[in-house]
Design an enzyme around this catalytic site. Structure first.
Site, PDB file in Angstrom:
ATOM      1  N   HIS A   1      -3.528   4.505   4.721  1.00 11.28           N
ATOM      2  CA  HIS A   1      -4.644   3.551   4.802  1.00 11.28           C
ATOM      3  C   HIS A   1      -5.918   4.215   4.267  1.00 11.28           C
ATOM      4  O   HIS A   1      -6.614   3.674   3.415  1.00 11.28           O
ATOM      5  CB  HIS A   1      -4.834   3.116   6.256  1.00 11.28           C
ATOM      6  CG  HIS A   1      -6.058   2.282   6.475  1.00 11.28           C
ATOM      7  ND1 HIS A   1      -6.140   0.978   6.058  1.00 11.28           N
ATOM      8  CD2 HIS A   1      -7.256   2.583   7.036  1.00 11.28           C
ATOM      9  CE1 HIS A   1      -7.350   0.502   6.359  1.00 11.28           C
ATOM     10  NE2 HIS A   1      -8.037   1.459   6.952  1.00 11.28           N
TER      11      HIS A   1
ATOM     12  N   ARG B   1       0.871  -1.183   0.000  1.00 10.21           N
ATOM     13  CA  ARG B   1       0.000   0.000   0.000  1.00 10.21           C
ATOM     14  C   ARG B   1       0.904   1.228   0.000  1.00 10.21           C
ATOM     15  O   ARG B   1       1.530   1.535   1.018  1.00 10.21           O
ATOM     16  CB  ARG B   1      -0.921  -0.018   1.231  1.00 10.21           C
ATOM     17  CG  ARG B   1      -1.564   1.336   1.482  1.00 10.21           C
ATOM     18  CD  ARG B   1      -2.709   1.287   2.459  1.00 10.21           C
ATOM     19  NE  ARG B   1      -2.386   0.792   3.785  1.00 10.21           N
ATOM     20  CZ  ARG B   1      -1.684   1.468   4.696  1.00 10.21           C
ATOM     21  NH1 ARG B   1      -1.185   2.641   4.436  1.00 10.21           N
ATOM     22  NH2 ARG B   1      -1.466   0.932   5.895  1.00 10.21           N
TER      23      ARG B   1
ATOM     24  N   TYR C   1       4.305   5.049  11.396  1.00 10.25           N
ATOM     25  CA  TYR C   1       4.588   3.621  11.628  1.00 10.25           C
ATOM     26  C   TYR C   1       5.435   2.954  10.536  1.00 10.25           C
ATOM     27  O   TYR C   1       5.697   1.760  10.601  1.00 10.25           O
ATOM     28  CB  TYR C   1       3.287   2.832  11.846  1.00 10.25           C
ATOM     29  CG  TYR C   1       2.269   2.963  10.728  1.00 10.25           C
ATOM     30  CD1 TYR C   1       2.355   2.181   9.580  1.00 10.25           C
ATOM     31  CD2 TYR C   1       1.212   3.866  10.839  1.00 10.25           C
ATOM     32  CE1 TYR C   1       1.428   2.296   8.565  1.00 10.25           C
ATOM     33  CE2 TYR C   1       0.276   3.992   9.822  1.00 10.25           C
ATOM     34  CZ  TYR C   1       0.374   3.205   8.689  1.00 10.25           C
ATOM     35  OH  TYR C   1      -0.541   3.335   7.693  1.00 10.25           O
TER      36      TYR C   1
HETATM   37  C1  LIG Z   1     -14.199  -6.807  11.881  1.00 12.07           C
HETATM   38  C2  LIG Z   1     -13.412  -5.551  11.783  1.00 12.07           C
HETATM   39  N1  LIG Z   1     -12.475  -5.269  12.696  1.00 12.07           N
HETATM   40  C3  LIG Z   1     -11.758  -4.116  12.605  1.00 12.07           C
HETATM   41  C4  LIG Z   1     -11.997  -3.232  11.596  1.00 12.07           C
HETATM   42  C5  LIG Z   1     -11.211  -1.920  11.505  1.00 12.07           C
HETATM   43  N2  LIG Z   1     -10.323  -1.950  10.343  1.00 12.07           N
HETATM   44  C6  LIG Z   1     -10.649  -1.350   9.191  1.00 12.07           C
HETATM   45  S1  LIG Z   1      -9.515  -1.571   8.005  1.00 12.07           S
HETATM   46  C7  LIG Z   1      -8.520  -2.466   9.025  1.00 12.07           C
HETATM   47  C8  LIG Z   1      -7.206  -3.020   8.536  1.00 12.07           C
HETATM   48  C9  LIG Z   1      -7.399  -4.102   7.513  1.00 12.07           C
HETATM   49  O1  LIG Z   1      -6.174  -4.474   6.961  1.00 12.07           O
HETATM   50  P1  LIG Z   1      -6.073  -5.457   5.752  1.00 12.07           P
HETATM   51  O2  LIG Z   1      -7.015  -6.588   5.894  1.00 12.07           O
HETATM   52  O3  LIG Z   1      -4.645  -5.784   5.570  1.00 12.07           O
HETATM   53  O4  LIG Z   1      -6.606  -4.594   4.496  1.00 12.07           O
HETATM   54  P2  LIG Z   1      -5.995  -3.249   3.874  1.00 12.07           P
HETATM   55  O5  LIG Z   1      -6.681  -2.098   4.546  1.00 12.07           O
HETATM   56  O6  LIG Z   1      -4.539  -3.256   4.094  1.00 12.07           O
HETATM   57  O7  LIG Z   1      -6.359  -3.299   2.431  1.00 12.07           O
HETATM   58  C10 LIG Z   1      -9.092  -2.580  10.305  1.00 12.07           C
HETATM   59  C11 LIG Z   1      -8.475  -3.273  11.441  1.00 12.07           C
HETATM   60  C12 LIG Z   1     -12.995  -3.549  10.654  1.00 12.07           C
HETATM   61  N3  LIG Z   1     -13.280  -2.757   9.618  1.00 12.07           N
HETATM   62  N4  LIG Z   1     -13.688  -4.722  10.763  1.00 12.07           N
END
Ligand SMILES: Cc1ncc(C[n+]2csc(CCOP(=O)(O)OP(=O)(O)O)c2C)c(N)n1
Ligand SMILES: [Mg+2]
Length: 352
Positions: free
Chosen positions: A252, A248, A261
């Protein structure tokens, strides 16, 4: 676990004998889609800064994953995306203005999933994987040739829903491809804090399905690896877990400051592995892409950006009562009562 499969390296050179490389025609058209995906990311990020979009999780740097996930599917297949997969939905043929509706704050996902065969973009991590398996399993029971592409991130692989979806799919040989875009972070959580596994694709062994690693910035390799997984699913071979090695590049979302970070030189290293520059270098080196074509692709990108800006600048007409319309096929008495109450309150407001 083998290193990620790569067909074109970061300088645009062919790796190996090139016998599995997609045709030049396919790659040129894929490059066109990459240009559009990058333009979508850029214009949507700009619209956030202008206050026209509430939020936009950019897939800048992951465009090859986005484009490949859409392009390997056949017409009747389904795509189950996350909040970061808008470019994949657009590559699947959905109007980008509709795709961005939810991120503007609308109550619905912007498009009709039954028409587009694209599920709503899922924000609750990994929940869409279970829905994807349900659709795939149903298709198999009905004898339909449908394949389902289920997308998620590296962070989502720690969710219980990820485990349940993969386990069920493997046991019942559901025709689904689990495609993990390992972009190395779940917001601020790096991969090393997410899993102790050497590779996310290793998890496939425990479920009893094939696991593949692929260079996520190499459109050619992604097309081959995802294509094989789709073919396997369609021919009754069951699910596959594909892990793309990608990154990425941007924050975010607009609510995040990645400098807190991760180090800038890490980002700089991945910029050099940019999926667009890599395919462009390959195609120009092969004499398959000239200035005229590049200009035409850039112009198509501008038209897309203009269309998105016009759509986002138009003031949406939102009827709050519509909120109740699609909850159940037959509304429950409670919902009908709430809808009637809201209608009455809105009428009162209108007359006061
Ligand atoms: C069940 C749940 N827990 C926590 C969150 C908060 N949250 C939103 S995005 C994220 C990170 C997700 O990372 P990843 O799966 O690697 O996807 P990326 O954003 O890197 O594409 C989190 C923890 C959420 N949306 N849903
Ligand atoms: Mg991630």
């Amino acid at each position: 676990m083998a290193s990620p499969r790569m067909l074109i390296d970061e300088h645009g050179s062919v790796v190996g004998d090139g016998s599995t490389l997609p045709t030049t025609e396919v790659l040129v058209d894929g490059y066109r889609e990459l240009v559009l995906a990058r333009r979508l990311n850029d214009v949507a990020s700009a619209l956030v800064r202008q206050g026209r979009l509430a939020v936009y999780p950019s897939s800048h740097g992951q465009e090859a994953c986005q484009v490949a996930a859409a392009r390997v599917l056949a017409d009747g297949d389904w795509l189950f995306p996350t909040y970061r997969d808008g470019a994949a939905i657009v590559a699947r043929g959905v109007d980008p203005v509709e795709v961005l509706a939810m991120l503007r704050g609308d109550w619905h996902c912007g498009y009709d999933p039954t028409v587009s065969h694209v599920a709503p973009q899922a924000t609750p991590l990994a929940t869409q994987l279970l829905h994807a398996v349900g659709v795939a399993h149903a298709a198999r029971l009905k004898g339909e040739p449908t394949v389902v592409m289920a997308l998620c991130g590296d962070g989502a692989t720690s969710e219980g829903d990820f485990h349940e979806a993969l386990n069920f799919a493997a046991v019942f040989r559901a025709p689904v491809v689990f495609f993990v875009q390992n972009n190395k972070y779940a917001i601020s959580v790096p991969l090393a804090h997410q899993t102790a596994a050497a590779a996310l694709a290793d998890k496939a062994v425990g479920y009893g399905m094939p696991g593949e690693r692929v260079d996520g910035n190499d459109l050619a390799a992604l097309t081959v690896v995802l294509g094989e997984a789709v073919d396997r699913a369609r021919s009754g071979g069951g699910p596959t877990l594909v892990e793309a090695d990608t990154y990425r590049i941007q924050a975010h979302t607009n609510a995040d400051d990645p400098s807190r970070y991760r180090a800038e030189d890490e980002v700089a290293q991945w910029r050099e592995r940019d999926p667009l520059l890599r395919l462009r270098a390959h195609l120009t080196g092969a004499g398959a892409l000239d200035d005229e074509q590049e200009a035409a692709f850039a112009a198509a990108g501008e038209r897309l950006a203009e269309h998105v800006r016009a759509g986002m600048n138009a003031v949406p007409v939102a009827d709050p009562v519509e909120l109740f319309a699609h909850v159940y096929a037959t509304p429950t008495p409670q919902l009908a009562e709430q809808a009637a109450q809201l209608t009455a309150e809105l009428q009162l407001e209108g007359t006061s």
